[in-house]
Design a protein around this motif. Structure first.
Motif, PDB file in Angstrom:
ATOM      1  N   ASN A   1      -1.263   2.160  10.601  1.00 56.50           N
ATOM      2  CA  ASN A   1      -1.721   1.121  11.320  1.00 56.50           C
ATOM      3  C   ASN A   1      -3.097  -0.053  10.708  1.00 56.50           C
ATOM      4  O   ASN A   1      -2.630  -0.338  10.980  1.00 56.50           O
ATOM      5  N   ASN A   2      -3.744   1.027   9.938  1.00 53.68           N
ATOM      6  CA  ASN A   2      -5.136   0.028   9.214  1.00 53.68           C
ATOM      7  C   ASN A   2      -4.251  -1.022   8.324  1.00 53.68           C
ATOM      8  O   ASN A   2      -4.981  -1.868   7.629  1.00 53.68           O
ATOM      9  N   VAL A   3      -3.402   0.112   7.300  1.00 53.98           N
ATOM     10  CA  VAL A   3      -2.703  -1.048   6.032  1.00 53.98           C
ATOM     11  C   VAL A   3      -1.859  -2.298   6.681  1.00 53.98           C
ATOM     12  O   VAL A   3      -2.223  -3.414   6.368  1.00 53.98           O
TER      13      VAL A   3
ATOM     14  N   SER B   1      -3.017  -3.887   9.253  1.00 53.79           N
ATOM     15  CA  SER B   1      -3.797  -4.235  10.478  1.00 53.79           C
ATOM     16  C   SER B   1      -3.967  -5.547   9.108  1.00 53.79           C
ATOM     17  O   SER B   1      -5.691  -6.648   9.285  1.00 53.79           O
ATOM     18  N   ASN B   2      -4.630  -4.809   8.489  1.00 53.67           N
ATOM     19  CA  ASN B   2      -4.736  -5.608   6.828  1.00 53.67           C
ATOM     20  C   ASN B   2      -4.147  -6.741   5.863  1.00 53.67           C
ATOM     21  O   ASN B   2      -3.823  -7.435   4.942  1.00 53.67           O
TER      22      ASN B   2
ATOM     23  N   SER C   1       1.341  -0.749  -0.283  1.00 55.66           N
ATOM     24  CA  SER C   1       0.040   0.029   0.347  1.00 55.66           C
ATOM     25  C   SER C   1       0.675   1.312  -0.062  1.00 55.66           C
ATOM     26  O   SER C   1       1.974   1.618   0.735  1.00 55.66           O
TER      27      SER C   1
ATOM     28  N   HIS D   1       2.064  -3.007  16.170  1.00 57.89           N
ATOM     29  CA  HIS D   1       1.814  -4.212  15.802  1.00 57.89           C
ATOM     30  C   HIS D   1       3.453  -5.024  15.807  1.00 57.89           C
ATOM     31  O   HIS D   1       3.424  -6.196  15.551  1.00 57.89           O
TER      32      HIS D   1
ATOM     33  N   HIS E   1      -1.385   8.785  19.059  1.00 56.22           N
ATOM     34  CA  HIS E   1      -1.957   7.467  19.024  1.00 56.22           C
ATOM     35  C   HIS E   1      -1.251   6.791  20.265  1.00 56.22           C
ATOM     36  O   HIS E   1      -2.341   6.006  20.763  1.00 56.22           O
TER      37      HIS E   1
ATOM     38  N   ASP F   1      -2.749   6.701  11.638  1.00 53.87           N
ATOM     39  CA  ASP F   1      -4.111   5.870  11.228  1.00 53.87           C
ATOM     40  C   ASP F   1      -3.971   4.582  10.049  1.00 53.87           C
ATOM     41  O   ASP F   1      -4.204   3.985  10.139  1.00 53.87           O
ATOM     42  N   ILE F   2      -3.215   5.847   9.161  1.00 52.04           N
ATOM     43  CA  ILE F   2      -3.745   5.057   7.658  1.00 52.04           C
ATOM     44  C   ILE F   2      -2.741   3.727   7.799  1.00 52.04           C
ATOM     45  O   ILE F   2      -2.768   2.677   7.148  1.00 52.04           O
TER      46      ILE F   2
ATOM     47  N   GLY G   1       1.884   4.730  13.471  1.00 50.29           N
ATOM     48  CA  GLY G   1       0.519   3.185  13.082  1.00 50.29           C
ATOM     49  C   GLY G   1       2.093   2.447  12.948  1.00 50.29           C
ATOM     50  O   GLY G   1       1.535   1.241  13.051  1.00 50.29           O
TER      51      GLY G   1
END
Length: 300
Positions: A84-86, A88-89, A7, A113, A159, A81-82, A109
């Protein structure tokens, strides 16, 4: 080579320093063909576009000695935020800068993880200043300190947690311009630094072998933060804070190739491309070539 889902996130941030134009870095890198080249290598690419950076009045607050604090914090919170989402996916975040202050958001972010995130800081500078030690108040000289939990609370606590990385999990490569406060912090925290002296003396192969071994023993993921001013200005002229005597184009390719072979890099950012200061988009083209080496491009 494993094919990755990557991404791509553009961060047109120019508020962490004073020279205009670095906000066009993501566009310059895309124009140099980053998406097409990575797809040609077989990776699955999703370009998430650019984060919206809130315009600021480019203020220097005397009380904090930090330029554009609120706007920089806002942009980095969005980036965190973005990213972190990337992750997570299950995708690999590849961030295009923008000035190096964006590493604050990237690491905020990413580090959620990993229990022991490693960081390779490929840069002419340490970026370990604070409001108290910075000669300029430019936040792009502070992101590594912030990620260590040192600095203004607005930045440190993005965060809601700090630190993002431990000093023993950091390796700085290519340093040749460090302020006094940064030198003190490096010694105090025991941060591993390979200056140009060590690189000239030992060679890039040895430096990267040591770096990989050092981080593999103690980390569960490694973030690469590559500032194009880590390279010599003859190879990467389009940067805001060039320092002569830097890493060569070939040394940098070797470093990226060895990192790809190590299979240890889990996120990456390429920053400080300023097309206004560049020569025919040379620096963005170099950035793309290094990304390709990092993601597995080989001659044969």
């Amino acid at each position: 080579m494993d094919k990755k889902r990557i991404s791509v996130i553009g961060v047109p941030m120019d508020l962490g320093q004073m020279r205009r134009g670095v906000d066009m870095g993501p566009s310059a890198i895309r124009y140099a063909g980053v998406i097409e080249h990575l797809e040609h290598l077989g990776h699955i690419i999703e370009d998430l576009g650019d984060i919206q950076i809130t315009p600021a009045e480019r203020v220097h607050t005397a009380e904090t000695n930090l330029r554009n604090l609120e706007a920089v914090a806002d942009g980095n919170t969005k980036l965190a935020d973005i990213v972190n989402n990337v992750i997570s996916n299950g995708d690999f975040p590849l961030i295009l800068g923008g000035d190096h202050s964006i590493a604050i958001g990237t690491l905020a972010g990413v580090s959620q993880h990993y229990k022991n995130l490693g960081v390779i800081w490929y840069d002419a500078h340490g970026d370990l200043n604070t409001g108290e030690t910075s000669p300029s108040g430019n936040i792009h000289g502070m992101p590594l300190a912030v990620s260590l939990g040192i600095g203004h609370p607005t930045l440190v606590n993005i965060h809601g947690y700090a630190p993002k990385v431990k000093p023993q999990n950091i390796v700085i490569i290519g340093a040749r311009s460090l302020d006094d406060g940064e030198c003190r912090l490096i010694k105090e925290k025991g941060i591993r630094v390979y200056t140009m002296h060590e690189i000239d003396r030992l060679g890039m192969t040895k430096i990267m072998e040591e770096t990989i071994q050092y981080l593999k023993e103690k980390t569960d993921g490694v973030h690469l933060s590559l500032d194009l001013d880590g390279l010599d200005p003859s190879d990467a002229p389009g940067v805001g804070t060039p320092v002569i005597g830097g890493l060569s184009y070939r040394e940098s390719h070797l470093a990226m190739e060895m990192l790809e072979e190590s299979e240890m890099i889990t996120s990456a950012e390429f920053v400080e491309v300023n097309p206004i200061l560049d020569e025919r988009n040379k620096t963005a083209t170099v950035a793309v070539a290094l990304m390709c080496s990092l993601f597995g491009e080989k001659l044969l």
